[in-house]
Design a protein around this motif. Structure first.
Motif, short mmCIF file in Angstrom:
data_model
loop_
_atom_site.label_atom_id
_atom_site.label_comp_id
_atom_site.label_asym_id
_atom_site.label_seq_id
_atom_site.Cartn_x
_atom_site.Cartn_y
_atom_site.Cartn_z
N PRO A 80 23.82 71.92 64.98
CA PRO A 80 23.23 72.90 64.08
C PRO A 80 23.64 74.32 64.45
N ARG A 81 23.66 75.20 63.47
CA ARG A 81 24.23 76.53 63.69
C ARG A 81 23.49 77.32 64.77
N GLN A 82 22.19 77.12 64.88
CA GLN A 82 21.45 77.89 65.88
C GLN A 82 21.77 77.45 67.30
N VAL A 83 22.34 76.25 67.45
CA VAL A 83 22.71 75.75 68.77
C VAL A 83 24.14 76.14 69.13
N ALA A 84 24.95 76.45 68.13
CA ALA A 84 26.38 76.69 68.34
C ALA A 84 26.68 77.75 69.40
N PRO A 85 25.97 78.88 69.46
CA PRO A 85 26.27 79.86 70.51
C PRO A 85 26.13 79.29 71.92
N PHE A 86 25.15 78.43 72.14
CA PHE A 86 24.96 77.84 73.46
C PHE A 86 26.12 76.90 73.80
N ILE A 87 26.63 76.20 72.79
CA ILE A 87 27.78 75.32 73.02
C ILE A 87 29.02 76.13 73.37
N PHE A 102 33.01 72.85 63.86
CA PHE A 102 32.78 72.22 62.56
C PHE A 102 31.52 72.80 61.91
N THR A 103 30.60 73.23 62.74
CA THR A 103 29.33 73.81 62.28
C THR A 103 29.59 74.94 61.27
N SER A 104 28.82 74.93 60.18
CA SER A 104 28.91 75.99 59.18
C SER A 104 27.56 76.68 59.04
N GLY A 105 27.44 77.56 58.04
CA GLY A 105 26.19 78.29 57.84
C GLY A 105 26.21 79.66 58.46
N PHE A 106 27.40 80.25 58.55
CA PHE A 106 27.53 81.56 59.20
C PHE A 106 27.77 82.65 58.15
N ALA A 107 28.73 83.52 58.36
CA ALA A 107 28.89 84.67 57.48
C ALA A 107 29.17 84.27 56.04
N GLU A 108 29.73 83.07 55.84
CA GLU A 108 30.06 82.65 54.47
C GLU A 108 28.83 82.48 53.60
N GLU A 116 24.50 87.15 61.92
CA GLU A 116 24.11 87.42 63.31
C GLU A 116 24.61 86.34 64.26
N LEU A 117 24.48 85.08 63.86
CA LEU A 117 24.94 83.99 64.71
C LEU A 117 26.47 84.01 64.87
N GLN A 118 27.18 84.32 63.80
CA GLN A 118 28.64 84.40 63.88
C GLN A 118 29.05 85.53 64.82
N ASN A 119 28.40 86.67 64.71
CA ASN A 119 28.70 87.79 65.61
C ASN A 119 28.42 87.43 67.06
N LYS A 120 27.34 86.68 67.29
CA LYS A 120 26.99 86.28 68.65
C LYS A 120 28.06 85.35 69.22
N ILE A 121 28.53 84.42 68.42
CA ILE A 121 29.59 83.52 68.86
C ILE A 121 30.85 84.30 69.20
N PHE A 122 31.18 85.27 68.37
CA PHE A 122 32.36 86.11 68.63
C PHE A 122 32.21 86.85 69.95
N GLU A 123 31.05 87.40 70.19
CA GLU A 123 30.81 88.18 71.41
C GLU A 123 30.90 87.32 72.68
N ILE A 124 30.61 86.03 72.54
CA ILE A 124 30.75 85.12 73.68
C ILE A 124 32.20 84.70 73.86
N ALA A 125 32.85 84.33 72.78
CA ALA A 125 34.19 83.74 72.87
C ALA A 125 35.29 84.76 73.12
N ASP A 126 35.20 85.91 72.48
CA ASP A 126 36.31 86.86 72.53
C ASP A 126 36.64 87.35 73.94
N PRO A 127 35.66 87.79 74.73
CA PRO A 127 36.01 88.30 76.07
C PRO A 127 36.60 87.24 76.99
N SER A 128 36.32 85.96 76.72
CA SER A 128 36.76 84.89 77.60
C SER A 128 38.15 84.37 77.28
N GLY A 129 38.67 84.72 76.09
CA GLY A 129 39.97 84.18 75.67
C GLY A 129 39.90 82.74 75.21
N LEU A 130 38.69 82.25 74.90
CA LEU A 130 38.53 80.89 74.41
C LEU A 130 39.23 80.72 73.07
#
Length: 471
Positions: A80-87, A102-108, A116-130
């Motif tokens: 679920p989208r609310q869990v995606a940032p933790f993953i 695969f999870t959807s329900g973000f900026a689209e 907000e959830l999409q931005n949070k995922i970006f903030e986690i992934a971007d600095p790490s180079g994931l």
């Protein structure tokens, strides 16, 4: 932080795969799809009710990525989208190469919580180079490695077509329908919202991939249009690129915003850009498959003059119309060719002016087809050859007498091997479609570019020739 090539390669050519959050309700689609993967597959699932079903598949389950004994290169996230940032955070901590959301329900969705959830995922992934693919996408298909997101996709076959798709459905349809035409992907990526990696990143990967000979792309929009333009220009100078732009109308543009949250732009601008970079534009899945097929299976033409072989007079007329409407010329042959044809051609119910109405002549002696090919190959007025294969008259006969179809294929392949001129065929749907379908499959297996109509054949050869002129 930019995703490094090493990290991207780990994700797109993985040695170890993990599926996070797959469930019985989905039929364990992801785990079952990955059963053909050429390497270890692990499950990550914390729901005790789901674990027995996963273990019945013979796939080991762990409660977290860090518990997996191998270094995971590629993970699929289906939570679920609310869990995606933790993953995503877990992928960073476990040094995973890349992850498909695969999870959807973000900026689209246009909802504040989705943004907000999409931005949070970006903030986690971007600095790490994931190497994050998505969110809101189907992800990765590499048939040579057995990486799939659908159980019907081919596995264990090494393809030569790179495909980049902002739509999961279009990517899946290309892989499935393409395989039915004998066309297989080297690497296919569906990237959805593309918040970390977008089309330009995958294009840069595919242009350096030795397995990829041609690149297809379905695109709705780009965050950095200038970078995409620069990348396409560099890539199209090295490999053929075929682009299907979604959102070609005002209504389609509105649909884009609710699909991948991309900003649509004027279709005329896109078409001009595609021409400038040396790619070609197509407008639907059928045309994408046709142009890819012609690009891979026909030789480069030195001009636009065709020698055409039809089986009846009426078909010779519409065959000529189809090619000339697409920008080809169907000229008269040389006097030498006419002199040679007159020695054996059956003109009762037939003609050899170009187009050639040749059914009676070939039926009289199948070797006449080889002679016709030799004459067209030597004719200085002809740059390419097209032929109607008439399922209406011949499909049932080919079924009853397969040796006749074998002989035909032998003639076609001999010409293709001996001539520098491109060759393609048209085999229309038939009243005996089962027999016609069998014939199409055989032609595909033999590497003969075959199309279901004269118009599609003419258009495909024209656009493939445009690409050949660039490359």
């Amino acid at each position: 932080m930019a995703v490094t090539r090493e990290r991207l390669t780990r994700a797109l050519a993985p040695k170890v795969v993990a599926v996070i959050g797959d469930k019985k309700a989905s039929g364990y689609n992801w785990l079952r799809s990955m059963k053909e993967f050429d390497g270890p597959v692990y499950s990550v699932q914390v729901d005790e009710n789901e674990i027995p079903g996963i273990e019945e598949l013979g796939i080991p389950n762990y409660k977290s990525l860090t518990d997996i004994p191998d270094q995971v290169d590629f993970a699929v996230c289906a939570v679920p989208r609310q869990v995606a940032p933790f993953i995503v955070q877990g992928c960073v901590e476990a040094n995973v190469g890349g992850v498909t959301l695969f999870t959807s329900g973000f900026a689209e969705t246009g909802e504040d919580i989705g943004v907000e959830l999409q931005n949070k995922i970006f903030e986690i992934a971007d600095p790490s180079g994931l190497a994050l693919i998505g969110p809101n996408c189907m992800g990765l298909h590499v048939p040579g490695l057995g990486v799939r997101f659908n159980r019907d996709q081919p596995a264990g076959v090494q393809g030569n077509i790179g495909f980049v798709s902002q739509s999961g459905t279009h990517g899946m349809n290309f892989s499935l329908t393409g395989a039915a035409h004998g066309l297989y992907c080297s690497t296919l990526v569906s990237f959805g919202n593309g918040i970390i990696l977008e089309a330009a990143d995958y294009l840069e990967y595919l242009v350096d991939d030795p397995q990829t000979e041609v690149i297809g792309m379905y695109i709705e929009g780009a965050r950095d249009g200038q970078r995409l333009f620069r990348t396409l220009r560099e890539v199209a100078a090295k490999k053929p690129v075929i682009i299907w732009k979604g959102g070609q109308t005002e209504g389609g543009g509105r649909a884009i915003r609710s699909h991948t949250a991309s900003l649509a732009s004027d279709q005329a601008i896109w078409e001009a850009m595609i021409r400038q970079v040396g790619a070609v534009a197509v407008h639907n899945l059928d045309e994408m498959i046709d142009v890819v097929k012609a690009t891979l299976l026909t030789k480069r033409t030195q001009g636009n003059r065709l020698g055409l072989i039809a089986m009846t007079g009426g078909q010779s007329v519409v065959l000529t119309d189809a090619f000339e409407k697409a920008g080809w010329r169907v000229p008269t042959l040389s006097e030498k060719s006419y002199s040679q044809l007159s020695e054996f051609f059956n003109i009762i119910g037939g003609s050899y002016r170009n187009p050639l109405d040749a059914a009676g002549t070939i039926g009289q002696d199948p070797k006449h087809l080889d002679t016709i090919f030799d004459i067209l190959n030597a004719d200085e007025n002809i740059d390419a050859v097209g032929m109607e294969l008439s399922a209406t008259f011949m499909a049932r006969r080919w079924q009853d007498k397969p040796e006749e179809f074998d002989r035909l294929i032998g003639s076609l392949k001999r010409f293709m091997a001996e001539s520098d001129k491109p060759f393609l065929a048209a085999l229309h749907p038939s009243h005996v479609e089962e027999a016609a379908h069998t014939a199409r499959l055989r032609l595909q297996e033999e590497g003969i570019a075959t199309f279901p109509s004269f118009e599609r054949a003419a258009n495909a050869l024209r656009k493939a020739s445009t690409l050949a002129a660039v490359n």
